[in-house]
Design an enzyme around this catalytic site. Structure first.
Site, PDB file in Angstrom:
ATOM      1  N   TYR A  40     -86.226  -4.287  87.560  1.00  0.00           N
ATOM      2  CA  TYR A  40     -85.022  -3.964  87.185  1.00  0.00           C
ATOM      3  C   TYR A  40     -84.618  -3.411  85.784  1.00  0.00           C
ATOM      4  O   TYR A  40     -85.361  -4.122  84.822  1.00  0.00           O
ATOM      5  CB  TYR A  40     -84.032  -5.084  87.424  1.00  0.00           C
ATOM      6  CG  TYR A  40     -82.595  -4.930  87.271  1.00  0.00           C
ATOM      7  CD1 TYR A  40     -81.795  -4.105  88.187  1.00  0.00           C
ATOM      8  CD2 TYR A  40     -81.953  -4.993  86.088  1.00  0.00           C
ATOM      9  CE1 TYR A  40     -80.387  -3.902  87.798  1.00  0.00           C
ATOM     10  CE2 TYR A  40     -80.725  -4.920  85.817  1.00  0.00           C
ATOM     11  CZ  TYR A  40     -79.813  -4.163  86.678  1.00  0.00           C
ATOM     12  OH  TYR A  40     -78.555  -4.089  86.429  1.00  0.00           O
ATOM     13  N   ASP A  46     -89.598  -3.310  78.670  1.00  0.00           N
ATOM     14  CA  ASP A  46     -88.207  -3.573  78.665  1.00  0.00           C
ATOM     15  C   ASP A  46     -88.107  -5.127  78.684  1.00  0.00           C
ATOM     16  O   ASP A  46     -88.501  -6.114  79.610  1.00  0.00           O
ATOM     17  CB  ASP A  46     -87.585  -3.250  80.194  1.00  0.00           C
ATOM     18  CG  ASP A  46     -86.153  -3.761  80.348  1.00  0.00           C
ATOM     19  OD1 ASP A  46     -85.642  -4.653  79.584  1.00  0.00           O
ATOM     20  OD2 ASP A  46     -85.542  -3.099  81.294  1.00  0.00           O
ATOM     21  N   TYR A  63     -71.243  -5.844  91.287  1.00  0.00           N
ATOM     22  CA  TYR A  63     -71.603  -5.677  92.971  1.00  0.00           C
ATOM     23  C   TYR A  63     -70.952  -6.489  93.636  1.00  0.00           C
ATOM     24  O   TYR A  63     -71.221  -7.260  94.536  1.00  0.00           O
ATOM     25  CB  TYR A  63     -73.198  -6.369  92.967  1.00  0.00           C
ATOM     26  CG  TYR A  63     -74.244  -5.146  92.066  1.00  0.00           C
ATOM     27  CD1 TYR A  63     -75.005  -4.393  92.834  1.00  0.00           C
ATOM     28  CD2 TYR A  63     -74.507  -5.593  90.808  1.00  0.00           C
ATOM     29  CE1 TYR A  63     -75.841  -3.666  92.272  1.00  0.00           C
ATOM     30  CE2 TYR A  63     -75.525  -4.515  90.241  1.00  0.00           C
ATOM     31  CZ  TYR A  63     -76.016  -3.599  91.025  1.00  0.00           C
ATOM     32  OH  TYR A  63     -76.918  -2.575  90.527  1.00  0.00           O
ATOM     33  N   LYS A 101     -79.564  -8.357  76.010  1.00  0.00           N
ATOM     34  CA  LYS A 101     -79.328  -9.653  76.398  1.00  0.00           C
ATOM     35  C   LYS A 101     -78.914 -10.985  75.523  1.00  0.00           C
ATOM     36  O   LYS A 101     -77.904 -11.012  74.863  1.00  0.00           O
ATOM     37  CB  LYS A 101     -79.942 -10.016  77.447  1.00  0.00           C
ATOM     38  CG  LYS A 101     -79.826  -9.182  78.799  1.00  0.00           C
ATOM     39  CD  LYS A 101     -79.989  -9.722  80.330  1.00  0.00           C
ATOM     40  CE  LYS A 101     -79.493  -9.237  81.506  1.00  0.00           C
ATOM     41  NZ  LYS A 101     -80.206  -8.142  82.130  1.00  0.00           N
TER      42      LYS A 101
END
Ligand SMILES: *Cc1c(COP(=O)(O)O)cnc(C)c1O
Length: 430
Positions: free
Chosen positions: A149, A250, A21, A279
């Protein structure tokens, strides 16, 4: 590899390397890391920073962990990679077995892939193909909740918050999905069914077209760092069953203890039909993710039109990543991580709650090893980032959020350095 002088490194970086980003050429402050040990990042410029980010939720046992390093070395001596089509190996099978043991009981099958975003793509494809296998091929859409997200690839992006995710930019490339209002009742709030009415209405109206609901249980991460009532998750499970829609959770950010439970869905006492993990899976060592399903889902594939699940990444179940993940999960089992998360939570609450009285602060919230200071105005990164580094901590705020999710191994004085720097930075704001 010969090392470049730091100024040359930064110059080349600015001109040629995309960061997450980030604009190109990159104009923001950039800090070159030479090494990382335990909870510390060592910069090329000599500073040592206490890491409050755990490299985006991943590095739960600290950097350069001797046992993870050894697991990688041992596996490297045997093989670092082989294809997974028609071949299998110890690290993948043992890791799958461990994941099945650790996750809620109905989850029995594991699909390995390289990143969280891809594990979400896999989850969504599994759901669509499942309904196709059962002759319900119109069920291809998804219901999610605002402020979520789920990753940056197209299918994942389509279920990210439409505003944060700038869906208008990709309007003609993205499938339009259904968005329920974000849960409003906080983690410890008193439950009221009104909070899930929007979710229920979408199910009521569109269940014929819906393959699955997908959301992050209890903690919404990169979409706003929001914590909400586990009752929402429990009711969502009931409603999905009632309307014949699969539930995908998620747990990529929340999994492996971060929220205080091994998986956040345990707060709700429910199991999803499909779960994504990533993660912290390898303890931040390398990229690996997985999608887990129930036997009820996987058993439909043999009779389906394709007869197989239509997905297969080149580096699927990379043996190095699987071996390190297995050692990381063994490590997590070897101490009372839940007590450690409780201690971190108590300290974060004690040291950050006073920020509530500061004029720039809108809210302070803590759950497990996650603390968020929400501001009224966005932080100026060009100012805040160097300020934090000067105080010897690594934090990466975004928008109006200054937050930390440190490695689980962090000591109280190291954590105090992080909360102190957060308090100082917020205190300088009007
Ligand atoms: C980070 C994240 C993802 C995406 O994972 P990547 O490894 O960055 O592709 C998906 N869902 C959640 C909840 C995440 O936090």
């Amino acid at each position: 590899m010969d090392l470049l002088p730091t100024d040359q490194l930064l110059d080349l970086d600015r001109r040629h390397v995309w960061h997450p980003y980030a604009p190109m050429p990159n104009t923001g402050p950039m800090f070159p890391v030479r090494a990382a040990r335990g909870v510390y990042l060592e910069l090329e410029t000599g500073e040592t920073l206490v890491d409050g980010m755990a490299s985006w939720w991943t590095c739960i046992h600290g950097y350069n962990h001797p046992r993870l390093n050894q697991a990688a070395r041992d596996q490297m001596e045997r093989m670092s990679h082989v294809m997974f089509g028609g071949l299998t190996h110890q690290p993948a099978v043992q890791l799958a077995q461990r994941l099945v043991q650790l996750t809620p009981e109905p989850l029995q099958q594991v699909f390995f892939c390289d990143s969280g975003s891809v594990s979400v793509e896999v989850a969504m494809k599994l759901a669509v193909q499942y309904w196709h296998n059962r002759g319900r091929s119109q069920k291809q859409h998804f219901l999610t909740i605002r402020h979520g997200y789920h990753g940056d690839t197209f299918a994942a992006m389509a279920v990210c918050d439409p505003v944060n995710g700038m869906h208008h930019l990709f309007r003609n490339s993205l499938v339009e999905q259904y968005f329920a209002d974000a849960p409003q009742i906080p983690f410890e709030g008193v439950w009221d069914d009104a909070d899930i009415v929007s979710f229920e209405h979408i199910l009521e109206r569109h269940h014929q077209d819906l393959a699955a609901a997908i959301f992050e249980p209890v903690v919404q991460g990169a979409g706003g760092m929001r914590f909400y009532s586990p009752q929402y998750v429990r009711r969502a499970r009931e409603l999905c069953d009632q309307y014949g829609v699969l539930l995908i959770l998620d747990e990529i950010a929340t999994g492996f203890g971060r929220t205080g439970q091994r998986f956040a869905c345990e707060y709700a006492g429910i199991a999803p039909d499909i779960m994504c993990v990533g993660k912290a899976l390898t303890g931040g060592f390398m990229s690996l993710a997985a999608t887990l399903t129930t036997s009820h889902i996987s058993e439909t594939f043999a009779q389906g039109e394709a007869g197989v699940f239509m997905h297969g990444p080149t580096f699927m179940a990379n043996p190095l990543a699987c071996a390190v993940a297995l050692e990381n999960l063994t490590l997590l089992d070897s101490y009372d991580w839940a007590a450690r998360i409780q201690d971190i939570e108590a300290q974060l609450k004690q040291e950050l709650t006073p920020c509530r009285t500061l004029p720039a602060v809108k809210d302070v919230r803590v759950l497990g090893a996650i603390a968020v200071v929400e501001l009224h105005q966005p932080l100026d990164m060009a100012v805040a980032q160097p300020q934090l580094v000067q105080q010897g901590v690594w934090l990466r705020p975004f928008g109006r959020l200054l937050y930390t999710m440190p490695p689980y191994i962090i000591e109280p004085d190291q954590l105090r350095q992080i909360t102190g720097a957060m308090t100082n930075v917020v205190g300088t704001l009007a």
